[in-house]
Design a protein around this motif. Sequence first.
Motif, short mmCIF file in Angstrom:
data_model
loop_
_atom_site.label_atom_id
_atom_site.label_comp_id
_atom_site.label_asym_id
_atom_site.label_seq_id
_atom_site.Cartn_x
_atom_site.Cartn_y
_atom_site.Cartn_z
N ALA A 111 0.82 -1.20 0.00
CA ALA A 111 0.00 0.00 0.00
C ALA A 111 0.85 1.26 0.00
CB ALA A 111 -0.93 0.00 1.21
N GLU A 115 -4.72 2.50 -6.76
CA GLU A 115 -4.87 3.31 -5.56
C GLU A 115 -5.44 4.68 -5.94
OE1 GLU A 115 -1.26 3.73 -3.37
OE2 GLU A 115 -0.70 1.62 -3.62
N TYR A 138 -8.09 1.33 -2.06
CA TYR A 138 -7.17 0.37 -2.65
C TYR A 138 -7.96 -0.78 -3.26
CZ TYR A 138 -3.91 2.84 0.39
OH TYR A 138 -3.17 3.82 1.01
N TRP A 142 -6.31 1.24 8.51
CA TRP A 142 -6.69 0.51 7.29
C TRP A 142 -7.83 -0.44 7.61
CZ3 TRP A 142 -4.25 -0.63 2.31
CH2 TRP A 142 -4.67 -1.83 1.72
#
Length: 299
Positions: A33, A217, A235, A277
């Motif tokens: 990420a 992303e 994402y 997240w």
Amino acid sequence: MPIRSLKPLTPSIGLTLALLLCLAFTLPAPVQAGDAKGYVAPPDGTTGILIYGRHRTGNERYKEGKRDSQDANYNLNLQILRPVYYKEIKGIMTTVQALIPFGSVSVSGPAYGNTTLSTSGLMDPTVLFGIWPINDPDNKFWVAFSQWFQAPFGDYDAYRPLNLGKNRWAFKTEASLTKGFGNFYLDLVPSIEFYTDNDNYGAASATEKMDPLFRLETHFSYDFTPTFMLSLGHYYEKGGETEVAGVKQKNEKDNHALQLTLGFRPAPKQQLLVQYWRDVDIESGFLTHQYGLRYFFIF
């Protein structure tokens, strides 16, 4: 080599292979990420280091979009050292960076025979090279491309049912478009990753193959002050189905996640990101949430 040609399997080898197949790409990829404004190029000659710390956990595991376990326990503790260097060459900004990840991971629960599987050590390190064909800070517009090379140097043992290393090379090509509108910024970052085969998968020394994985992303961020910003990232990843000994594992990813980030600048040459997240839609893998910190120090 087909699995059926390896008869008879000893109980220990059979159990190890079964656990490996159960674990095959149900574990989230912890290093992939990116962050908002990650491709905003700093000044020429910038040298620094980023330090990441992440804790990820989850209990629900999915396969083919259906939950196949809700009482498994997945825990990941990850640290990453990332030295970076930026240099302008003939008017083009470039960068060379390395990611050195290490940590520990464990899984447990009925899906794993009511045992706890765990390992710790070095994950596969990555080197990347990037260029900015467009680096226009006056108009807040950046276009960049980068090439990532992940080497199979992480801890790996075919006889272990859980590994931090993957025993294969990975090659990711990534592009980025960043545009600022006043204090608001938008990032679009697509990428595609390819993998070599793992020819030593499991105690049976089977061949593991993995399809290419596409990611996208999207980051929305806002600078409230020169030292404080807020961002929301989405994402998406698609593909990455694995094949072991010629058998498709039906574990293609079609996953969505969100990340909220608070960014601070405690000093002119420092930045701290505080992140949360959350997976929101999982086709294959664990449904997880993650707490993270990222510290950037410029020498």
